[in-house]
Design a protein around this motif. Structure first.
Motif, PDB file in Angstrom:
ATOM      1  N   THR A   1       3.824  10.166  12.561  1.00  0.00           N
ATOM      2  CA  THR A   1       4.179   9.295  13.681  1.00  0.00           C
ATOM      3  C   THR A   1       3.122   8.215  13.883  1.00  0.00           C
ATOM      4  OG1 THR A   1       5.412  11.060  14.773  1.00  0.00           O
ATOM      5  CG2 THR A   1       4.665   9.243  16.164  1.00  0.00           C
ATOM      6  N   GLN A   2       1.857   8.571  13.781  1.00  0.00           N
ATOM      7  CA  GLN A   2       0.786   7.586  13.917  1.00  0.00           C
ATOM      8  C   GLN A   2       0.899   6.517  12.833  1.00  0.00           C
ATOM      9  OE1 GLN A   2      -3.245   8.926  13.093  1.00  0.00           O
ATOM     10  NE2 GLN A   2      -4.046   7.507  14.619  1.00  0.00           N
ATOM     11  N   ALA A   3       1.168   6.936  11.596  1.00  0.00           N
ATOM     12  CA  ALA A   3       1.323   5.966  10.507  1.00  0.00           C
ATOM     13  C   ALA A   3       2.494   5.026  10.787  1.00  0.00           C
ATOM     14  CB  ALA A   3       1.524   6.688   9.175  1.00  0.00           C
ATOM     15  N   LEU A   4       3.609   5.565  11.256  1.00  0.00           N
ATOM     16  CA  LEU A   4       4.771   4.727  11.567  1.00  0.00           C
ATOM     17  C   LEU A   4       4.434   3.715  12.658  1.00  0.00           C
ATOM     18  CD1 LEU A   4       7.606   7.413  11.536  1.00  0.00           C
ATOM     19  CD2 LEU A   4       7.092   5.708   9.756  1.00  0.00           C
ATOM     20  N   ASN A   5       3.678   4.139  13.645  1.00  0.00           N
ATOM     21  CA  ASN A   5       3.310   3.238  14.736  1.00  0.00           C
ATOM     22  C   ASN A   5       2.241   2.229  14.344  1.00  0.00           C
ATOM     23  OD1 ASN A   5       4.707   3.851  17.449  1.00  0.00           O
ATOM     24  ND2 ASN A   5       4.400   5.849  16.488  1.00  0.00           N
ATOM     25  N   LYS A   6       1.598   2.433  13.186  1.00  0.00           N
ATOM     26  CA  LYS A   6       0.650   1.454  12.648  1.00  0.00           C
ATOM     27  C   LYS A   6       1.337   0.513  11.660  1.00  0.00           C
ATOM     28  CE  LYS A   6      -3.905   3.538  12.806  1.00  0.00           C
ATOM     29  NZ  LYS A   6      -5.011   4.021  11.943  1.00  0.00           N
ATOM     30  N   GLY A   7       2.670   0.622  11.554  1.00  0.00           N
ATOM     31  CA  GLY A   7       3.413  -0.296  10.700  1.00  0.00           C
ATOM     32  C   GLY A   7       3.786   0.230   9.333  1.00  0.00           C
ATOM     33  N   TRP A   8       3.443   1.471   9.014  1.00  0.00           N
ATOM     34  CA  TRP A   8       3.837   2.058   7.741  1.00  0.00           C
ATOM     35  C   TRP A   8       5.320   2.396   7.791  1.00  0.00           C
ATOM     36  CZ3 TRP A   8       0.459   2.885   3.581  1.00  0.00           C
ATOM     37  CH2 TRP A   8      -0.887   2.619   3.846  1.00  0.00           C
TER      38      TRP A   8
ATOM     39  N   LEU B   1       0.841  -1.196   0.000  1.00  0.00           N
ATOM     40  CA  LEU B   1       0.000   0.000   0.000  1.00  0.00           C
ATOM     41  C   LEU B   1       0.876   1.246   0.000  1.00  0.00           C
ATOM     42  CD1 LEU B   1      -2.590  -1.015   2.758  1.00  0.00           C
ATOM     43  CD2 LEU B   1      -2.766  -1.331   0.287  1.00  0.00           C
ATOM     44  N   TYR B   2       0.358   2.327  -0.570  1.00  0.00           N
ATOM     45  CA  TYR B   2       1.075   3.605  -0.658  1.00  0.00           C
ATOM     46  C   TYR B   2       0.153   4.726  -0.216  1.00  0.00           C
ATOM     47  CZ  TYR B   2       3.070   7.771  -2.868  1.00  0.00           C
ATOM     48  OH  TYR B   2       3.558   9.028  -3.110  1.00  0.00           O
ATOM     49  N   ARG B   3       0.677   5.622   0.598  1.00  0.00           N
ATOM     50  CA  ARG B   3      -0.054   6.836   0.981  1.00  0.00           C
ATOM     51  C   ARG B   3       0.908   8.010   0.883  1.00  0.00           C
ATOM     52  NH1 ARG B   3      -1.902   6.403   6.899  1.00  0.00           N
ATOM     53  NH2 ARG B   3      -2.676   8.478   6.457  1.00  0.00           N
ATOM     54  N   PHE B   4       0.369   9.183   0.601  1.00  0.00           N
ATOM     55  CA  PHE B   4       1.150  10.419   0.639  1.00  0.00           C
ATOM     56  C   PHE B   4       0.446  11.336   1.622  1.00  0.00           C
ATOM     57  CE2 PHE B   4       2.744  14.522  -1.022  1.00  0.00           C
ATOM     58  CZ  PHE B   4       4.094  14.258  -0.904  1.00  0.00           C
ATOM     59  N   ILE B   5       1.060  11.515   2.777  1.00  0.00           N
ATOM     60  CA  ILE B   5       0.476  12.319   3.843  1.00  0.00           C
ATOM     61  C   ILE B   5       0.907  13.767   3.626  1.00  0.00           C
ATOM     62  CG2 ILE B   5       0.395  12.680   6.342  1.00  0.00           C
ATOM     63  CD1 ILE B   5       1.217   9.668   6.595  1.00  0.00           C
TER      64      ILE B   5
ATOM     65  N   GLY C   1      -3.623  -9.753   1.247  1.00  0.00           N
ATOM     66  CA  GLY C   1      -4.850  -9.484   0.505  1.00  0.00           C
ATOM     67  C   GLY C   1      -4.581  -8.923  -0.866  1.00  0.00           C
ATOM     68  N   ASP C   2      -5.670  -8.585  -1.545  1.00  0.00           N
ATOM     69  CA  ASP C   2      -5.617  -8.053  -2.898  1.00  0.00           C
ATOM     70  C   ASP C   2      -6.061  -6.601  -2.901  1.00  0.00           C
ATOM     71  OD1 ASP C   2      -4.816 -10.496  -4.098  1.00  0.00           O
ATOM     72  OD2 ASP C   2      -6.896 -11.202  -3.981  1.00  0.00           O
ATOM     73  N   TYR C   3      -5.468  -5.821  -3.771  1.00  0.00           N
ATOM     74  CA  TYR C   3      -5.782  -4.401  -3.879  1.00  0.00           C
ATOM     75  C   TYR C   3      -7.176  -4.182  -4.466  1.00  0.00           C
ATOM     76  CZ  TYR C   3      -5.937   0.326  -5.622  1.00  0.00           C
ATOM     77  OH  TYR C   3      -6.340   1.606  -5.888  1.00  0.00           O
ATOM     78  N   SER C   4      -7.853  -3.171  -3.935  1.00  0.00           N
ATOM     79  CA  SER C   4      -9.139  -2.739  -4.473  1.00  0.00           C
ATOM     80  C   SER C   4      -9.180  -1.208  -4.409  1.00  0.00           C
ATOM     81  CB  SER C   4     -10.281  -3.309  -3.640  1.00  0.00           C
ATOM     82  OG  SER C   4     -11.505  -2.667  -3.967  1.00  0.00           O
ATOM     83  N   PRO C   5      -9.612  -0.533  -5.476  1.00  0.00           N
ATOM     84  CA  PRO C   5      -9.650   0.924  -5.464  1.00  0.00           C
ATOM     85  C   PRO C   5     -10.537   1.515  -4.366  1.00  0.00           C
ATOM     86  CG  PRO C   5      -9.918   0.117  -7.702  1.00  0.00           C
ATOM     87  CD  PRO C   5      -9.989  -1.070  -6.780  1.00  0.00           C
ATOM     88  N   GLY C   6     -11.448   0.734  -3.823  1.00  0.00           N
ATOM     89  CA  GLY C   6     -12.337   1.224  -2.783  1.00  0.00           C
ATOM     90  C   GLY C   6     -11.753   1.155  -1.370  1.00  0.00           C
ATOM     91  N   MET C   7     -10.525   0.660  -1.257  1.00  0.00           N
ATOM     92  CA  MET C   7      -9.905   0.518   0.058  1.00  0.00           C
ATOM     93  C   MET C   7      -9.685   1.889   0.699  1.00  0.00           C
ATOM     94  SD  MET C   7      -6.958  -2.211  -0.982  1.00  0.00           S
ATOM     95  CE  MET C   7      -6.448  -2.653   0.664  1.00  0.00           C
ATOM     96  N   LYS C   8      -9.874   1.972   2.008  1.00  0.00           N
ATOM     97  CA  LYS C   8      -9.543   3.176   2.764  1.00  0.00           C
ATOM     98  C   LYS C   8      -8.167   2.935   3.374  1.00  0.00           C
ATOM     99  CE  LYS C   8     -14.183   4.679   3.566  1.00  0.00           C
ATOM    100  NZ  LYS C   8     -14.998   5.550   4.374  1.00  0.00           N
ATOM    101  N   LEU C   9      -7.151   3.509   2.748  1.00  0.00           N
ATOM    102  CA  LEU C   9      -5.779   3.215   3.134  1.00  0.00           C
ATOM    103  C   LEU C   9      -5.471   3.650   4.555  1.00  0.00           C
ATOM    104  CD1 LEU C   9      -4.017   4.179  -0.195  1.00  0.00           C
ATOM    105  CD2 LEU C   9      -4.717   1.931   0.583  1.00  0.00           C
ATOM    106  N   GLY C  10      -6.115   4.690   5.037  1.00  0.00           N
ATOM    107  CA  GLY C  10      -5.905   5.149   6.402  1.00  0.00           C
ATOM    108  C   GLY C  10      -6.355   4.155   7.452  1.00  0.00           C
ATOM    109  N   ASP C  11      -7.213   3.197   7.060  1.00  0.00           N
ATOM    110  CA  ASP C  11      -7.688   2.175   7.998  1.00  0.00           C
ATOM    111  C   ASP C  11      -6.602   1.146   8.294  1.00  0.00           C
ATOM    112  OD1 ASP C  11     -10.124   3.425   8.099  1.00  0.00           O
ATOM    113  OD2 ASP C  11     -11.120   1.997   6.739  1.00  0.00           O
ATOM    114  N   TYR C  12      -5.545   1.127   7.481  1.00  0.00           N
ATOM    115  CA  TYR C  12      -4.463   0.159   7.681  1.00  0.00           C
ATOM    116  C   TYR C  12      -3.420   0.755   8.569  1.00  0.00           C
ATOM    117  CZ  TYR C  12      -6.496  -2.809   4.135  1.00  0.00           C
ATOM    118  OH  TYR C  12      -7.334  -3.625   3.413  1.00  0.00           O
TER     119      TYR C  12
END
Length: 67
Positions: free
Chosen positions: A20-27, A3-7, A56-67
């Protein structure tokens, strides 16, 4: 899957807490942070890419922040 996010956000403690929160969630950090100046808002804007391996498999509907 990877997964990829740009904060993004104003250069303040809230932005640092979000990263910091993202890092502590394993990002993991991906590349260097970026900075730009928004003259309209009179503020420096930060950005930091983060990635995470998850099952799992990627889906465009995923909410990346939930990971």
């Amino acid at each position: 899957m990877k997964l990829y996010r740009f904060i993004t956000g104003i250069d303040d403690s809230e932005f640092c807490h979000r990263v910091t929160q993202a890092l502590n969630k394993g990002w993991d950090l991906s590349g260097s942070p970026s900075l730009t100046y928004d003259a309209t808002r009179g503020a420096t804007i930060c950005g930091q890419a983060v990635t995470k391996e998850v099952p799992g498999d990627y889906s465009p509907g995923m909410k990346l922040g939930d990971y």
